[in-house]
Write a protein that holds these residues in place. Structure first.
Motif, PDB file in Angstrom:
ATOM      1  N   MET A 158      -3.038  -4.506   0.218  1.00  0.00           N
ATOM      2  CA  MET A 158      -4.142  -3.592  -0.075  1.00  0.00           C
ATOM      3  C   MET A 158      -4.970  -4.031  -1.283  1.00  0.00           C
ATOM      4  O   MET A 158      -6.195  -3.915  -1.271  1.00  0.00           O
ATOM      5  N   THR A 159      -4.326  -4.534  -2.331  1.00  0.00           N
ATOM      6  CA  THR A 159      -5.111  -4.971  -3.488  1.00  0.00           C
ATOM      7  C   THR A 159      -5.959  -6.187  -3.149  1.00  0.00           C
ATOM      8  O   THR A 159      -7.122  -6.268  -3.557  1.00  0.00           O
ATOM      9  N   MET A 160      -5.401  -7.120  -2.375  1.00  0.00           N
ATOM     10  CA  MET A 160      -6.155  -8.317  -1.989  1.00  0.00           C
ATOM     11  C   MET A 160      -7.362  -7.948  -1.118  1.00  0.00           C
ATOM     12  O   MET A 160      -8.474  -8.416  -1.358  1.00  0.00           O
ATOM     13  N   ARG A 161      -7.149  -7.090  -0.130  1.00  0.00           N
ATOM     14  CA  ARG A 161      -8.251  -6.693   0.754  1.00  0.00           C
ATOM     15  C   ARG A 161      -9.319  -5.918  -0.005  1.00  0.00           C
ATOM     16  O   ARG A 161     -10.511  -6.077   0.265  1.00  0.00           O
ATOM     17  N   THR A 162      -8.905  -5.064  -0.921  1.00  0.00           N
ATOM     18  CA  THR A 162      -9.865  -4.272  -1.690  1.00  0.00           C
ATOM     19  C   THR A 162     -10.737  -5.187  -2.548  1.00  0.00           C
ATOM     20  O   THR A 162     -11.956  -5.018  -2.611  1.00  0.00           O
ATOM     21  N   LYS A 163     -10.123  -6.167  -3.190  1.00  0.00           N
ATOM     22  CA  LYS A 163     -10.887  -7.118  -4.012  1.00  0.00           C
ATOM     23  C   LYS A 163     -11.845  -7.949  -3.170  1.00  0.00           C
ATOM     24  O   LYS A 163     -12.935  -8.285  -3.621  1.00  0.00           O
ATOM     25  N   GLN A 164     -11.437  -8.283  -1.931  1.00  0.00           N
ATOM     26  CA  GLN A 164     -12.296  -9.089  -1.060  1.00  0.00           C
ATOM     27  C   GLN A 164     -13.477  -8.284  -0.525  1.00  0.00           C
ATOM     28  O   GLN A 164     -14.570  -8.809  -0.369  1.00  0.00           O
ATOM     29  N   LYS A 165     -13.266  -7.005  -0.229  1.00  0.00           N
ATOM     30  CA  LYS A 165     -14.305  -6.178   0.385  1.00  0.00           C
ATOM     31  C   LYS A 165     -15.295  -5.589  -0.621  1.00  0.00           C
ATOM     32  O   LYS A 165     -16.439  -5.336  -0.281  1.00  0.00           O
ATOM     33  N   PHE A 166     -14.829  -5.345  -1.845  1.00  0.00           N
ATOM     34  CA  PHE A 166     -15.651  -4.636  -2.819  1.00  0.00           C
ATOM     35  C   PHE A 166     -15.716  -5.409  -4.131  1.00  0.00           C
ATOM     36  O   PHE A 166     -14.853  -6.223  -4.423  1.00  0.00           O
ATOM     37  N   ASN A 167     -16.721  -5.118  -4.929  1.00  0.00           N
ATOM     38  CA  ASN A 167     -16.905  -5.775  -6.221  1.00  0.00           C
ATOM     39  C   ASN A 167     -16.079  -5.042  -7.279  1.00  0.00           C
ATOM     40  O   ASN A 167     -16.618  -4.385  -8.165  1.00  0.00           O
ATOM     41  N   VAL A 168     -14.754  -5.142  -7.160  1.00  0.00           N
ATOM     42  CA  VAL A 168     -13.835  -4.471  -8.080  1.00  0.00           C
ATOM     43  C   VAL A 168     -12.686  -5.408  -8.436  1.00  0.00           C
ATOM     44  O   VAL A 168     -12.402  -6.368  -7.723  1.00  0.00           O
TER      45      VAL A 168
ATOM     46  N   MET B 165     -17.242   2.025  -6.716  1.00  0.00           N
ATOM     47  CA  MET B 165     -15.923   2.601  -6.991  1.00  0.00           C
ATOM     48  C   MET B 165     -15.532   3.601  -5.911  1.00  0.00           C
ATOM     49  O   MET B 165     -14.383   3.601  -5.442  1.00  0.00           O
ATOM     50  N   ASN B 166     -16.476   4.427  -5.487  1.00  0.00           N
ATOM     51  CA  ASN B 166     -16.182   5.404  -4.426  1.00  0.00           C
ATOM     52  C   ASN B 166     -15.759   4.709  -3.138  1.00  0.00           C
ATOM     53  O   ASN B 166     -14.813   5.137  -2.478  1.00  0.00           O
ATOM     54  N   HIS B 167     -16.442   3.636  -2.773  1.00  0.00           N
ATOM     55  CA  HIS B 167     -16.090   2.896  -1.560  1.00  0.00           C
ATOM     56  C   HIS B 167     -14.686   2.292  -1.682  1.00  0.00           C
ATOM     57  O   HIS B 167     -13.889   2.357  -0.749  1.00  0.00           O
ATOM     58  N   ALA B 168     -14.384   1.696  -2.833  1.00  0.00           N
ATOM     59  CA  ALA B 168     -13.077   1.075  -3.041  1.00  0.00           C
ATOM     60  C   ALA B 168     -11.959   2.115  -3.022  1.00  0.00           C
ATOM     61  O   ALA B 168     -10.918   1.917  -2.372  1.00  0.00           O
ATOM     62  N   LEU B 169     -12.163   3.245  -3.692  1.00  0.00           N
ATOM     63  CA  LEU B 169     -11.133   4.289  -3.710  1.00  0.00           C
ATOM     64  C   LEU B 169     -10.932   4.908  -2.339  1.00  0.00           C
ATOM     65  O   LEU B 169      -9.804   5.204  -1.935  1.00  0.00           O
ATOM     66  N   HIS B 170     -12.022   5.094  -1.615  1.00  0.00           N
ATOM     67  CA  HIS B 170     -11.907   5.628  -0.250  1.00  0.00           C
ATOM     68  C   HIS B 170     -11.120   4.657   0.632  1.00  0.00           C
ATOM     69  O   HIS B 170     -10.274   5.072   1.430  1.00  0.00           O
ATOM     70  N   TYR B 171     -11.388   3.371   0.492  1.00  0.00           N
ATOM     71  CA  TYR B 171     -10.661   2.366   1.262  1.00  0.00           C
ATOM     72  C   TYR B 171      -9.172   2.382   0.913  1.00  0.00           C
ATOM     73  O   TYR B 171      -8.316   2.365   1.803  1.00  0.00           O
ATOM     74  N   LEU B 172      -8.850   2.435  -0.375  1.00  0.00           N
ATOM     75  CA  LEU B 172      -7.448   2.487  -0.785  1.00  0.00           C
ATOM     76  C   LEU B 172      -6.766   3.740  -0.234  1.00  0.00           C
ATOM     77  O   LEU B 172      -5.637   3.689   0.245  1.00  0.00           O
ATOM     78  N   GLU B 173      -7.452   4.857  -0.311  1.00  0.00           N
ATOM     79  CA  GLU B 173      -6.883   6.132   0.147  1.00  0.00           C
ATOM     80  C   GLU B 173      -6.699   6.169   1.661  1.00  0.00           C
ATOM     81  O   GLU B 173      -5.851   6.891   2.169  1.00  0.00           O
ATOM     82  N   SER B 174      -7.448   5.362   2.398  1.00  0.00           N
ATOM     83  CA  SER B 174      -7.390   5.398   3.862  1.00  0.00           C
ATOM     84  C   SER B 174      -6.152   4.717   4.435  1.00  0.00           C
ATOM     85  O   SER B 174      -5.886   4.841   5.624  1.00  0.00           O
ATOM     86  N   ASN B 175      -5.392   4.007   3.611  1.00  0.00           N
ATOM     87  CA  ASN B 175      -4.185   3.331   4.091  1.00  0.00           C
ATOM     88  C   ASN B 175      -3.132   4.372   4.490  1.00  0.00           C
ATOM     89  O   ASN B 175      -2.705   5.168   3.655  1.00  0.00           O
ATOM     90  N   PRO B 176      -2.672   4.363   5.750  1.00  0.00           N
ATOM     91  CA  PRO B 176      -1.695   5.362   6.180  1.00  0.00           C
ATOM     92  C   PRO B 176      -0.288   5.133   5.632  1.00  0.00           C
ATOM     93  O   PRO B 176       0.565   6.014   5.757  1.00  0.00           O
ATOM     94  N   GLN B 177      -0.045   3.993   4.999  1.00  0.00           N
ATOM     95  CA  GLN B 177       1.291   3.695   4.488  1.00  0.00           C
ATOM     96  C   GLN B 177       1.584   4.357   3.142  1.00  0.00           C
ATOM     97  O   GLN B 177       2.720   4.348   2.695  1.00  0.00           O
ATOM     98  N   TRP B 178       0.571   4.903   2.502  1.00  0.00           N
ATOM     99  CA  TRP B 178       0.814   5.578   1.228  1.00  0.00           C
ATOM    100  C   TRP B 178      -0.040   6.824   1.096  1.00  0.00           C
ATOM    101  O   TRP B 178      -0.955   7.062   1.865  1.00  0.00           O
TER     102      TRP B 178
END
Length: 92
Positions: free
Chosen positions: A27-37, A69-82
């Motif tokens: 999740m951290t790798m994908r988030t960094k690749q998709k968003f400027n965070v 930030m909103n896009h990145a947090l929404h993406y992180l929150e969308s993971n069904p594993q956590w």
């Protein structure tokens, strides 16, 4: 404008540190690749079902940084594993 956020998750499916780190790394790798965070685990490194992440973005305007930030947090929150337990945000 710099936006800093901390988010805490519980990973119900993790039964070892190895399983936790697999979910976390993906999740951290994908988030960094998709968003400027930037994303880093800042707490609960030795606990196998919890994690606290720091997420930071920088942009020329508050609106652009907030949007990213909103896009990145929404993406992180969308993971069904956590499940998100806590979220905190600061503007610097």
């Amino acid at each position: 404008m710099i936006v800093y956020a901390e988010v805490e998750f519980i990973i119900h499916t993790a039964h070892s540190l190895k399983e936790k780190r697999a979910v976390l790394q993906r999740m951290t790798m994908r988030t960094k690749q998709k968003f400027n965070v930037s994303v880093a685990e800042i707490d609960h490194q030795d606990v196998w079902q919890r994690t606290r992440l720091a997420v930071v973005t920088v942009a020329s305007s508050k609106e652009a940084a907030d949007r990213e930030m909103n896009h990145a947090l929404h993406y992180l929150e969308s993971n069904p594993q956590w499940e998100m337990l806590d979220r905190w945000r600061e503007y610097l």
